[in-house]
Structures are given as C-alpha cells and as structure tokens.
Design a protein around this motif. Structure first.
Motif, mmCIF file in Angstrom:
data_model
loop_
_atom_site.group_PDB
_atom_site.id
_atom_site.type_symbol
_atom_site.label_atom_id
_atom_site.label_comp_id
_atom_site.label_asym_id
_atom_site.label_seq_id
_atom_site.Cartn_x
_atom_site.Cartn_y
_atom_site.Cartn_z
ATOM 1 N N GLU A 1 0.959 -1.322 0.122
ATOM 2 C CA GLU A 1 0.078 -0.137 0.077
ATOM 3 C C GLU A 1 0.876 1.206 0.196
ATOM 4 O O GLU A 1 0.501 2.293 -0.841
ATOM 5 N N ALA A 2 1.711 0.968 0.722
ATOM 6 C CA ALA A 2 2.846 2.341 0.714
ATOM 7 C C ALA A 2 3.631 2.653 -0.634
ATOM 8 O O ALA A 2 3.639 3.570 -1.148
ATOM 9 N N MET A 3 3.979 1.530 -1.299
ATOM 10 C CA MET A 3 4.264 1.441 -2.614
ATOM 11 C C MET A 3 3.364 2.090 -3.442
ATOM 12 O O MET A 3 3.649 3.065 -4.304
ATOM 13 N N ALA A 4 2.287 1.905 -3.654
ATOM 14 C CA ALA A 4 1.205 2.346 -4.264
ATOM 15 C C ALA A 4 0.835 3.890 -4.119
ATOM 16 O O ALA A 4 0.655 4.605 -5.233
ATOM 17 N N ALA A 5 1.244 4.186 -3.089
ATOM 18 C CA ALA A 5 0.977 5.812 -2.514
ATOM 19 C C ALA A 5 2.162 6.575 -3.099
ATOM 20 O O ALA A 5 1.961 7.723 -2.970
ATOM 21 N N ARG A 6 3.309 5.918 -3.155
ATOM 22 C CA ARG A 6 4.413 6.641 -3.855
ATOM 23 C C ARG A 6 4.410 7.629 -4.894
ATOM 24 O O ARG A 6 3.835 7.100 -5.912
ATOM 25 N N ASP A 7 4.824 8.727 -4.810
ATOM 26 C CA ASP A 7 4.903 9.598 -6.025
ATOM 27 C C ASP A 7 6.384 10.428 -5.983
ATOM 28 O O ASP A 7 6.460 11.499 -5.589
ATOM 29 N N GLU A 8 7.465 9.804 -6.571
ATOM 30 C CA GLU A 8 8.643 10.166 -6.561
ATOM 31 C C GLU A 8 9.360 10.179 -7.740
ATOM 32 O O GLU A 8 9.111 9.244 -8.558
ATOM 33 N N THR A 9 10.304 10.883 -7.763
ATOM 34 C CA THR A 9 11.404 10.832 -8.957
ATOM 35 C C THR A 9 12.209 9.693 -8.962
ATOM 36 O O THR A 9 12.441 9.057 -7.945
ATOM 37 N N PRO A 10 13.082 9.373 -9.887
ATOM 38 C CA PRO A 10 14.084 8.280 -9.931
ATOM 39 C C PRO A 10 14.990 8.459 -8.954
ATOM 40 O O PRO A 10 15.566 7.811 -7.986
ATOM 41 N N ARG A 11 15.490 9.739 -8.840
ATOM 42 C CA ARG A 11 16.233 10.122 -7.690
ATOM 43 C C ARG A 11 16.019 10.115 -6.331
ATOM 44 O O ARG A 11 16.649 9.729 -5.521
ATOM 45 N N GLU A 12 14.733 10.556 -5.976
ATOM 46 C CA GLU A 12 14.099 10.376 -4.816
ATOM 47 C C GLU A 12 13.992 8.821 -4.353
ATOM 48 O O GLU A 12 14.123 8.286 -3.188
ATOM 49 N N ALA A 13 13.679 8.113 -5.466
ATOM 50 C CA ALA A 13 13.539 6.802 -5.035
ATOM 51 C C ALA A 13 14.783 6.044 -4.804
ATOM 52 O O ALA A 13 15.063 5.231 -3.756
ATOM 53 N N TYR A 14 15.989 6.469 -5.290
ATOM 54 C CA TYR A 14 17.341 6.263 -5.185
ATOM 55 C C TYR A 14 17.611 6.479 -3.700
ATOM 56 O O TYR A 14 18.308 5.694 -3.119
ATOM 57 N N ASP A 15 17.514 7.822 -3.387
ATOM 58 C CA ASP A 15 17.918 8.385 -2.020
ATOM 59 C C ASP A 15 17.204 7.482 -0.992
ATOM 60 O O ASP A 15 17.660 7.228 0.097
ATOM 61 N N ARG A 16 15.722 7.240 -1.084
ATOM 62 C CA ARG A 16 15.133 6.523 -0.328
ATOM 63 C C ARG A 16 15.734 5.215 0.051
ATOM 64 O O ARG A 16 15.736 4.776 1.215
ATOM 65 N N VAL A 17 15.720 4.497 -1.207
ATOM 66 C CA VAL A 17 16.278 3.040 -0.821
ATOM 67 C C VAL A 17 17.746 3.231 -0.368
ATOM 68 O O VAL A 17 17.896 2.306 0.636
ATOM 69 N N GLN A 18 18.710 3.848 -0.565
ATOM 70 C CA GLN A 18 20.012 4.190 -0.030
ATOM 71 C C GLN A 18 19.811 4.486 1.571
ATOM 72 O O GLN A 18 20.595 3.869 2.110
ATOM 73 N N SER A 19 18.934 5.315 1.747
ATOM 74 C CA SER A 19 18.737 5.610 3.349
ATOM 75 C C SER A 19 18.104 4.956 4.201
ATOM 76 O O SER A 19 18.247 5.121 5.424
ATOM 77 N N THR A 20 17.316 3.935 3.714
ATOM 78 C CA THR A 20 16.361 2.998 4.469
ATOM 79 C C THR A 20 16.812 1.739 4.323
ATOM 80 O O THR A 20 17.662 1.198 5.399
ATOM 81 N N LEU A 21 16.501 0.988 3.375
ATOM 82 C CA LEU A 21 16.740 -0.371 3.115
ATOM 83 C C LEU A 21 18.211 -0.714 3.173
ATOM 84 O O LEU A 21 18.811 -1.610 3.970
ATOM 85 N N ASN A 22 18.961 0.076 2.264
ATOM 86 C CA ASN A 22 20.262 -0.349 2.103
ATOM 87 C C ASN A 22 21.187 0.121 3.677
ATOM 88 O O ASN A 22 22.063 -0.610 3.831
ATOM 89 N N ALA A 23 20.684 1.106 4.078
ATOM 90 C CA ALA A 23 21.283 1.728 5.388
ATOM 91 C C ALA A 23 21.115 0.618 6.501
ATOM 92 O O ALA A 23 21.947 0.259 7.160
ATOM 93 N N LEU A 24 19.980 -0.055 6.502
ATOM 94 C CA LEU A 24 19.584 -1.043 7.515
ATOM 95 C C LEU A 24 20.430 -2.140 7.350
ATOM 96 O O LEU A 24 21.053 -2.786 8.055
ATOM 97 N N ILE A 25 20.708 -2.705 6.266
ATOM 98 C CA ILE A 25 21.388 -3.949 5.655
ATOM 99 C C ILE A 25 22.743 -3.475 6.213
ATOM 100 O O ILE A 25 23.409 -4.439 6.872
ATOM 101 N N GLU A 26 23.432 -2.556 5.866
ATOM 102 C CA GLU A 26 25.050 -2.158 6.133
ATOM 103 C C GLU A 26 24.909 -2.141 7.670
ATOM 104 O O GLU A 26 25.801 -2.492 8.314
ATOM 105 N N ARG A 27 23.992 -1.553 8.525
ATOM 106 C CA ARG A 27 24.157 -1.408 9.789
ATOM 107 C C ARG A 27 24.181 -2.928 10.521
ATOM 108 O O ARG A 27 24.841 -3.467 11.477
#
Length: 255
Positions: free
Chosen positions: A63-89
């Motif tokens: 549902e959160a995916m369906a509600a997103r309205d973001e540019t490719p750059r915004e999507a990249y920054d979100r993935v990097q700062s959330t999922l990728n940052a979590l796995i790195e930690r």
C-alpha cells in the motif's frame, strides 16, 4: 513500529506492526536503523531481531508502494537511506545479531534474515524472494547476501521464480541455521545467547567484520585484510585474558 527491550546485556528489537504482518515502510526501516545505532553505542553484547504477532515480516508494504509519487532520484535516495542503510548496519554492528523468525519472512523479510549473523525459525515459517511478483528486483542486500549463503544457482532460482519455501528448506540451503518447533524457538535462541555470552564480544565483532569485509575480495586482498584485523585482536584485552587463562590452566572469563 519497532519495539526495543533490554534484558541484561541482550537487546531485543521487534517489528511492531502485527496488523500488517510487520510489513516494511521507510519509517519502520529508519526506526530499526536508529535502534541498532543506539544498541551499538550501549553495553549490549547481542541483538535479537523478531516480529510481533504471527509473522516476522511480510516484506515491503504494498500500500505504501502504491501511494508513492517520487522521481527516480528520490526513489534512489529513499532506498539508500532506508533499506540499504539497514542492511549495512546489520552487517557492521560489532555484536552478534540473531534473527528469531517467529513466522513468515518474505521479500525484504527474507533478506533481513539473511543479513543477520544467526537465524532460527519456527518450523511453520515461510520464506520467499517474491519481489518479481510486483515487478521489482531483490533489494535489502538480496543480490549479494543471498548468493553468498545459498549459492549462485539457487539464488537465481529463488529470485527469478519467486518460489515460497518452508523453514526446513531454508535450513537445508543455509539461509537459516535451523528450523525448530514453535515452542522450542525461544529456548534455542536463549541457548545460543548463553554460548555467546561466554565469548569475547570484541573478538566476535572483529570476526564478523573480517567475514563480511572479505566477501568477494581477491584472495590476496582478503588475506591482507585478515592480517590487519588479527593485529587488532593481538592488541586486545580478550587476547591477553585468553592467553593468561590458558597458561594458568583456567577457563577464561571475558568482560
């Protein structure tokens, strides 16, 4: 969305969205990162990661995916700062992280389990790299952690077919350490915690660092990195404690 509990020197982090099967949102990932950061700065000697209710995590919140309205750059920054940052930690926190998989762990849930140092699952839990079902590739480290655990060919089969599989299969392919009955899961994790409590946490952190930093390195670079970390271990208090205990025919007691 993430509940933090402390028992002695064990920190338990629980996904706390049982109504949504603990599905991931950016906010939930951020909370977990913050909890791991706080834990790394504490005197905790181990982390247990689990879920509330009858699931570990159902993966990304559709549902959160369906509600997103973001540019490719915004999507990249979100993935990097959330999922990728979590796995790195999860990979870099210098204490053992144990996944106590109390129920289904699919999508990002599967890959979070893969990123933990140990994983034990309820025999009824299910896993699956189901990203393709919503037109996505595996994230949360799934393109490099999963092949390192289960092998390249199995990783391709799981990610490209989206096959859902049970905990016994997950154990057979080394995604988790073992599948146990639901009433044995807590005791199994407690036994591991008791074993780890007798070990030097600093040394465990260096061992974890060496294994993770050497994934994919050429062997000469890997051996050089290993030597560097061993020098750090040579100069540590646990090494001195262990050597003195051996020379005095005593059992070492690590602080």
């Amino acid at each position: 969305m993430v509940r933090v509990e402390t028992d002695g020197r064990v920190r338990t982090l629980s996904f706390d969205r049982p109504d949504s099967k603990n599905a991931f949102t950016a906010a939930a990932a951020t909370e977990l990162i913050e909890a791991l950061e706080t834990t790394a700065d504490s005197d905790a000697r181990a982390v247990v990661l689990t879920g509330d209710g009858d699931a570990f995590s159902a993966g990304g919140d559709i549902e959160a995916m369906a509600a997103r309205d973001e540019t490719p750059r915004e999507a990249y920054d979100r993935v990097q700062s959330t999922l990728n940052a979590l796995i790195e930690r999860l990979l870099t926190i210098p204490i053992p992280v144990i996944a106590k998989v109390n129920g289904d762990a699919v999508g990002a849930g599967t890959n979070v389990v893969a990123a933990c140092d140990f994983a034990y699952a309820d025999r009824d839990a299910r896993f699956g790299e189901v990203f393709g079902n919503v037109g996505l590739i595996p994230d949360s480290g799934g393109t490099f952690i999963l092949p390192a655990l289960v092998g390249l060919r199995t990783a391709k089969e799981l990610t490209m077919t989206g096959r859902v599989f049970d905990a016994e299969s997950a154990a057979a392919m080394d995604l988790i350490n073992d599948a146990v009955e639901s009433d044995e899961l807590d005791d199994t994790v407690e036994e591991l915690l008791a074993t780890l409590a007798k070990k030097p946490t600093e040394t465990l952190g260096l061992t974890k660092r060496g294994i993770h930093e050497n994934i994919g390195r050429p062997f000469r670079d890997a051996l050089e990195r290993e030597a560097h970390l061993q020098v750090l271990a040579y100069g540590s208090e646990p090494h001195e404690t262990g050597v003195n205990a051996f020379l005095n025919d005593e059992r070492p007691e690590f602080r």
